[in-house]
Design a protein around this motif. Sequence first.
Motif, PDB file in Angstrom:
ATOM      1  N   LEU A 195      46.413 102.956  40.847  1.00  0.00           N
ATOM      2  CA  LEU A 195      45.982 102.049  41.914  1.00  0.00           C
ATOM      3  C   LEU A 195      45.273 102.809  43.028  1.00  0.00           C
ATOM      4  O   LEU A 195      44.227 102.371  43.524  1.00  0.00           O
ATOM      5  CB  LEU A 195      47.190 101.288  42.475  1.00  0.00           C
ATOM      6  N   ALA A 196      45.820 103.945  43.432  1.00  0.00           N
ATOM      7  CA  ALA A 196      45.196 104.751  44.490  1.00  0.00           C
ATOM      8  C   ALA A 196      43.798 105.195  44.075  1.00  0.00           C
ATOM      9  O   ALA A 196      42.853 105.131  44.870  1.00  0.00           O
ATOM     10  CB  ALA A 196      46.074 105.957  44.812  1.00  0.00           C
ATOM     11  N   GLU A 197      43.656 105.621  42.839  1.00  0.00           N
ATOM     12  CA  GLU A 197      42.352 106.071  42.340  1.00  0.00           C
ATOM     13  C   GLU A 197      41.358 104.907  42.274  1.00  0.00           C
ATOM     14  O   GLU A 197      40.191 105.049  42.666  1.00  0.00           O
ATOM     15  CB  GLU A 197      42.525 106.710  40.957  1.00  0.00           C
ATOM     16  N   GLU A 198      41.830 103.774  41.797  1.00  0.00           N
ATOM     17  CA  GLU A 198      40.976 102.588  41.686  1.00  0.00           C
ATOM     18  C   GLU A 198      40.443 102.162  43.055  1.00  0.00           C
ATOM     19  O   GLU A 198      39.242 101.926  43.227  1.00  0.00           O
ATOM     20  CB  GLU A 198      41.786 101.454  41.046  1.00  0.00           C
ATOM     21  N   TYR A 199      41.325 102.074  44.030  1.00  0.00           N
ATOM     22  CA  TYR A 199      40.909 101.608  45.355  1.00  0.00           C
ATOM     23  C   TYR A 199      40.069 102.652  46.092  1.00  0.00           C
ATOM     24  O   TYR A 199      39.156 102.299  46.833  1.00  0.00           O
ATOM     25  CB  TYR A 199      42.114 101.143  46.175  1.00  0.00           C
ATOM     26  N   PHE A 200      40.339 103.927  45.877  1.00  0.00           N
ATOM     27  CA  PHE A 200      39.509 104.957  46.502  1.00  0.00           C
ATOM     28  C   PHE A 200      38.086 104.882  45.959  1.00  0.00           C
ATOM     29  O   PHE A 200      37.116 104.959  46.720  1.00  0.00           O
ATOM     30  CB  PHE A 200      40.103 106.350  46.278  1.00  0.00           C
ATOM     31  N   ALA A 201      37.970 104.694  44.651  1.00  0.00           N
ATOM     32  CA  ALA A 201      36.646 104.589  44.018  1.00  0.00           C
ATOM     33  C   ALA A 201      35.865 103.385  44.537  1.00  0.00           C
ATOM     34  O   ALA A 201      34.628 103.404  44.556  1.00  0.00           O
ATOM     35  CB  ALA A 201      36.792 104.517  42.501  1.00  0.00           C
ATOM     36  N   GLN A 202      36.577 102.356  44.986  1.00  0.00           N
ATOM     37  CA  GLN A 202      35.936 101.161  45.529  1.00  0.00           C
ATOM     38  C   GLN A 202      35.649 101.281  47.022  1.00  0.00           C
ATOM     39  O   GLN A 202      35.160 100.345  47.642  1.00  0.00           O
ATOM     40  CB  GLN A 202      36.816  99.933  45.278  1.00  0.00           C
ATOM     41  N   GLY A 203      35.973 102.437  47.613  1.00  0.00           N
ATOM     42  CA  GLY A 203      35.702 102.650  49.024  1.00  0.00           C
ATOM     43  C   GLY A 203      36.792 102.167  49.958  1.00  0.00           C
ATOM     44  O   GLY A 203      36.563 102.040  51.159  1.00  0.00           O
ATOM     45  N   HIS A 204      37.972 101.928  49.446  1.00  0.00           N
ATOM     46  CA  HIS A 204      39.093 101.433  50.256  1.00  0.00           C
ATOM     47  C   HIS A 204      40.107 102.560  50.480  1.00  0.00           C
ATOM     48  O   HIS A 204      41.186 102.585  49.883  1.00  0.00           O
ATOM     49  CB  HIS A 204      39.769 100.244  49.569  1.00  0.00           C
ATOM     50  N   ALA A 205      39.751 103.501  51.357  1.00  0.00           N
ATOM     51  CA  ALA A 205      40.584 104.687  51.567  1.00  0.00           C
ATOM     52  C   ALA A 205      41.965 104.348  52.118  1.00  0.00           C
ATOM     53  O   ALA A 205      42.952 104.978  51.733  1.00  0.00           O
ATOM     54  CB  ALA A 205      39.870 105.674  52.477  1.00  0.00           C
ATOM     55  N   VAL A 206      42.061 103.372  53.011  1.00  0.00           N
ATOM     56  CA  VAL A 206      43.365 103.037  53.591  1.00  0.00           C
ATOM     57  C   VAL A 206      44.286 102.448  52.520  1.00  0.00           C
ATOM     58  O   VAL A 206      45.470 102.804  52.438  1.00  0.00           O
ATOM     59  CB  VAL A 206      43.207 102.069  54.787  1.00  0.00           C
ATOM     60  N   THR A 207      43.768 101.578  51.689  1.00  0.00           N
ATOM     61  CA  THR A 207      44.579 101.000  50.616  1.00  0.00           C
ATOM     62  C   THR A 207      44.965 102.078  49.616  1.00  0.00           C
ATOM     63  O   THR A 207      46.114 102.136  49.153  1.00  0.00           O
ATOM     64  CB  THR A 207      43.812  99.854  49.925  1.00  0.00           C
ATOM     65  N   SER A 208      44.024 102.953  49.303  1.00  0.00           N
ATOM     66  CA  SER A 208      44.310 104.076  48.409  1.00  0.00           C
ATOM     67  C   SER A 208      45.434 104.937  48.984  1.00  0.00           C
ATOM     68  O   SER A 208      46.351 105.341  48.265  1.00  0.00           O
ATOM     69  CB  SER A 208      43.042 104.910  48.204  1.00  0.00           C
ATOM     70  N   TYR A 209      45.353 105.206  50.268  1.00  0.00           N
ATOM     71  CA  TYR A 209      46.371 106.002  50.959  1.00  0.00           C
ATOM     72  C   TYR A 209      47.743 105.341  50.806  1.00  0.00           C
ATOM     73  O   TYR A 209      48.734 106.026  50.498  1.00  0.00           O
ATOM     74  CB  TYR A 209      45.978 106.125  52.432  1.00  0.00           C
ATOM     75  N   ALA A 210      47.808 104.047  50.995  1.00  0.00           N
ATOM     76  CA  ALA A 210      49.091 103.336  50.905  1.00  0.00           C
ATOM     77  C   ALA A 210      49.665 103.405  49.489  1.00  0.00           C
ATOM     78  O   ALA A 210      50.866 103.660  49.312  1.00  0.00           O
ATOM     79  CB  ALA A 210      48.920 101.877  51.344  1.00  0.00           C
ATOM     80  N   PHE A 211      48.822 103.198  48.495  1.00  0.00           N
ATOM     81  CA  PHE A 211      49.301 103.278  47.107  1.00  0.00           C
ATOM     82  C   PHE A 211      49.733 104.707  46.771  1.00  0.00           C
ATOM     83  O   PHE A 211      50.771 104.917  46.135  1.00  0.00           O
ATOM     84  CB  PHE A 211      48.229 102.810  46.126  1.00  0.00           C
ATOM     85  N   ALA A 212      48.940 105.695  47.194  1.00  0.00           N
ATOM     86  CA  ALA A 212      49.273 107.089  46.911  1.00  0.00           C
ATOM     87  C   ALA A 212      50.589 107.479  47.582  1.00  0.00           C
ATOM     88  O   ALA A 212      51.428 108.162  46.985  1.00  0.00           O
ATOM     89  CB  ALA A 212      48.142 108.007  47.371  1.00  0.00           C
ATOM     90  N   ARG A 213      50.790 107.036  48.815  1.00  0.00           N
ATOM     91  CA  ARG A 213      52.020 107.369  49.541  1.00  0.00           C
ATOM     92  C   ARG A 213      53.227 106.736  48.846  1.00  0.00           C
ATOM     93  O   ARG A 213      54.290 107.357  48.742  1.00  0.00           O
ATOM     94  CB  ARG A 213      51.943 106.899  50.990  1.00  0.00           C
ATOM     95  N   THR A 214      53.081 105.515  48.350  1.00  0.00           N
ATOM     96  CA  THR A 214      54.184 104.870  47.635  1.00  0.00           C
ATOM     97  C   THR A 214      54.545 105.670  46.392  1.00  0.00           C
ATOM     98  O   THR A 214      55.720 105.982  46.157  1.00  0.00           O
ATOM     99  CB  THR A 214      53.811 103.424  47.263  1.00  0.00           C
ATOM    100  N   GLY A 215      53.538 106.026  45.600  1.00  0.00           N
ATOM    101  CA  GLY A 215      53.797 106.806  44.388  1.00  0.00           C
ATOM    102  C   GLY A 215      54.357 108.182  44.684  1.00  0.00           C
ATOM    103  O   GLY A 215      55.220 108.692  43.964  1.00  0.00           O
ATOM    104  N   TYR A 216      53.877 108.782  45.750  1.00  0.00           N
ATOM    105  CA  TYR A 216      54.373 110.087  46.187  1.00  0.00           C
ATOM    106  C   TYR A 216      55.865 110.010  46.503  1.00  0.00           C
ATOM    107  O   TYR A 216      56.655 110.831  46.031  1.00  0.00           O
ATOM    108  CB  TYR A 216      53.561 110.525  47.410  1.00  0.00           C
TER     109      TYR A 216
END
Length: 136
Positions: A46-67
């Motif tokens: 999810l973090a990778e998908e949203y980052f690729a779409q230009g949604h860094a904040v959403t990517s950050y949230a997904f990455a932090r959850t997985g982390y």
Amino acid sequence: MDNLLAGPPPTHLPDLPEAREALEAGVKASDVAARFPAHPAAWAALAEEYFAQGHAVTSYAFARTGYHRGLDQLRRSGWKGHGPIPWEHEPNRGFLRCLYALSRAAQAIGEKDEAERCAQFLKDSTETGYDALTKG
């Protein structure tokens, strides 16, 4: 006799076959994360998908959850806050991908210190994974 100068042993996260197989079969990462919220690879996707779409904040949230989900699993697997988390062990890759995604998204939103800490944590955990993710 144990080598008293050696560092901690590598930590290997458990495999979650049903979650892994769902992602491999092309099930949407959001559906896998909803069904298996402890599976870091779903959050990484999810973090990778949203980052690729230009949604860094959403990517950050997904990455932090997985982390954080991954940290919980690492601790349950005997990790004491440091030591190798081998990229070569496939179940570790979801956590390591989240760590990289968190670093990248933190950089994108101006959290330079966090980006650097996460990048160093990744490199300290696995040179192979660091190279695969940053130079891949």
